[in-house]
Design a protein around this motif. Structure first.
Motif, PDB file in Angstrom:
ATOM      1  N   TYR A 144       0.807  -1.195   0.231  1.00  0.00           N
ATOM      2  CA  TYR A 144      -0.142  -0.143   0.115  1.00  0.00           C
ATOM      3  C   TYR A 144       0.695   1.472   0.049  1.00  0.00           C
ATOM      4  CZ  TYR A 144      -3.729   3.193   1.241  1.00  0.00           C
ATOM      5  OH  TYR A 144      -4.634   4.152   1.316  1.00  0.00           O
ATOM      6  N   VAL A 145       0.469   2.173  -0.890  1.00  0.00           N
ATOM      7  CA  VAL A 145       1.090   3.563  -0.873  1.00  0.00           C
ATOM      8  C   VAL A 145       0.175   4.501  -0.253  1.00  0.00           C
ATOM      9  CG1 VAL A 145       2.404   5.206  -2.448  1.00  0.00           C
ATOM     10  CG2 VAL A 145       2.747   2.763  -2.786  1.00  0.00           C
ATOM     11  N   PHE A 146       0.555   5.338   0.576  1.00  0.00           N
ATOM     12  CA  PHE A 146      -0.194   6.409   1.158  1.00  0.00           C
ATOM     13  C   PHE A 146      -0.366   7.675   0.072  1.00  0.00           C
ATOM     14  CE2 PHE A 146       0.828   4.479   4.939  1.00  0.00           C
ATOM     15  CZ  PHE A 146      -0.147   4.219   5.522  1.00  0.00           C
ATOM     16  N   ALA A 147      -1.535   8.304  -0.152  1.00  0.00           N
ATOM     17  CA  ALA A 147      -1.645   9.438  -0.909  1.00  0.00           C
ATOM     18  C   ALA A 147      -1.007  10.609  -0.083  1.00  0.00           C
ATOM     19  CB  ALA A 147      -3.073   9.784  -1.259  1.00  0.00           C
ATOM     20  N   GLU A 148      -0.804  11.760  -0.587  1.00  0.00           N
ATOM     21  CA  GLU A 148      -0.271  12.890  -0.178  1.00  0.00           C
ATOM     22  C   GLU A 148      -1.146  13.390   0.925  1.00  0.00           C
ATOM     23  OE1 GLU A 148       1.818  17.329  -1.286  1.00  0.00           O
ATOM     24  OE2 GLU A 148       0.927  16.107  -2.748  1.00  0.00           O
ATOM     25  N   LEU A 226      -8.980  12.769  12.570  1.00  0.00           N
ATOM     26  CA  LEU A 226      -8.576  12.249  11.208  1.00  0.00           C
ATOM     27  C   LEU A 226      -9.369  12.509  10.140  1.00  0.00           C
ATOM     28  CD1 LEU A 226      -6.941   8.860  11.979  1.00  0.00           C
ATOM     29  CD2 LEU A 226      -5.843  11.055  12.198  1.00  0.00           C
ATOM     30  N   ALA A 227     -10.745  13.426  10.454  1.00  0.00           N
ATOM     31  CA  ALA A 227     -11.678  13.537   9.467  1.00  0.00           C
ATOM     32  C   ALA A 227     -11.210  14.116   8.180  1.00  0.00           C
ATOM     33  CB  ALA A 227     -12.663  14.332  10.209  1.00  0.00           C
ATOM     34  N   GLY A 228     -11.330  13.874   7.048  1.00  0.00           N
ATOM     35  CA  GLY A 228     -10.988  13.975   5.731  1.00  0.00           C
ATOM     36  C   GLY A 228      -9.381  13.837   5.402  1.00  0.00           C
ATOM     37  N   LYS A 229      -8.710  12.926   6.235  1.00  0.00           N
ATOM     38  CA  LYS A 229      -7.436  12.592   6.185  1.00  0.00           C
ATOM     39  C   LYS A 229      -7.120  11.228   6.253  1.00  0.00           C
ATOM     40  CE  LYS A 229      -6.248  17.225   8.675  1.00  0.00           C
ATOM     41  NZ  LYS A 229      -5.734  17.812   9.725  1.00  0.00           N
TER      42      LYS A 229
END
Length: 336
Positions: A144-148, A226-229
């Motif tokens: 898995y690769v995290f988005a920015e 963490l809402a939206g993140k």
């Protein structure tokens, strides 16, 4: 004091490393538990290793208690699968001032210590509750690769109606787009640190106005922070089922061939001897393939457990045992 440093709370580290490969490319999985979940945690690790034999793992268990028997079994587990397990003994005094309930002890806050501990050590960490059993490959999580600016990959809990309920109660409108279960967190350690999540969470849990709003302790707090993140990923990685649902009529079992992690929510766990249902099979297979293979499933010890055990025994048509458990339950209630 709102901040918690791992230097303040980690008393000792026990390392059992039988790997024949480098730790550099390991996939790291962590658990935060109290002494009552050590049995379940050992079997959970066994289930992951059993179903992912080609992955190079390091397991990290943060706990408040670790007996000589526990040391022996966790060491044997690491040796059996040629893996690495590190156990961190935690001083819990600084966590005991935070909110807790009958079902959620202060150990639920270990995940804050865990996320901070691994900053500057690793980039990605899978945090799991110990009441899980793995029944499939987690290679997608390894890759898995995290988005920015993404802090974590998570799995949603329940439905839009529930998300709206939490959004209103927690005064966080973004939760209408999704509310997650914190028993599975694939954490981007650097972004977590950059956003100062652990310290913000501890601060929130010491504000009476927030404590009045939250009903799911750190899970509510993490959803707000963490809402939206976060990115919501496939539910197969946190398929929740309460063994007590077996007492109800017509409840759909969400566990299927695609399921990777079964998350046994609720007070009845697969290591309880009254949890004798097909849903417990993944746990029992892993138990048999672990150093806990000769450990008996746990019998009821308190009034709540005797009550549930009695209900399940009747459901399993074991009426005499059910009656005996009810008698124990009433006896304990009278003593109280």
């Amino acid at each position: 004091m709102s901040q918690l440093s791992d230097k303040d709370v980690i008393l000792s580290v026990h390392e059992y490393n039988f790997k024949k490969t480098s730790s550099q490319d390991s996939f790291n999985i962590a658990f935060g538990i109290d002494k009552h979940f050590l049995f379940g945690c050992g079997v959970a690790i066994s289930s992951i290793l059993l179903n992912n034999k080609t992955i190079n793992f390091e397991f990290h268990v943060f706990t408040d208690s670790f007996s000589e028997d526990d040391k022996s079994r966790f060491s044997a587990l690491a040796e059996q699968y040629q893996s690495c397990i590190k156990v961190y003994l935690i001083d819990c005094e600084k966590l005991k001032s935070l909110p807790s309930t009958k079902n959620w002890s202060y150990a639920t806050y270990f995940r804050f210590i865990i996320a901070d501990y691994f900053y500057n050590k690793i980039d990605k960490l899978l945090y799991l509750d110990a009441d899980i059993a793995c029944k499939g490959s987690i290679q997608e999580l390894v890759d898995y690769v995290f988005a920015e600016q993404e802090i974590a990959a998570v799995v949603s809990e329940r439905d839009v109606e529930w998300w709206t309920n939490r959004a209103l109660r927690l005064t966080t409108p973004e939760l209408t787009s999704g509310y997650f279960n914190a028993g599975f967190l694939l954490i981007n350690i650097n972004e977590w640190h950059k956003n100062n999540i652990s310290n913000k969470a501890i601060e929130m849990l010491r504000v009476p106005e927030w404590v009045e709003k939250i009903t799911h302790l750190d899970q509510d707090v993490l959803n707000v922070l963490l809402a939206g993140k976060v990115r919501f990923i496939n539910g197969k990685y946190n398929t929740r089922f309460s063994i007590n649902y077996e007492l109800k009529e017509g409840v759909d079992n969400p566990v299927n061939d695609e399921t990777v992690f079964i998350h046994y929510i609720g007070p009845t766990k697969p290591w309880h001897e009254w949890a004798s249902y097909p849903i417990s099979k993944s746990f029992l297979l892993a138990k048999d393939a672990s150093p806990w293979h000769n450990v008996d499933l746990l019998k009821p010890t308190n009034s709540n457990q005797f009550r549930y055990s009695a209900k399940h025994k009747f459901n399993q048509k074991m009426y005499v045992k059910g009656i005996l458990n009810y008698l124990h339950y009433y006896k304990l209630k009278i003593i109280k």
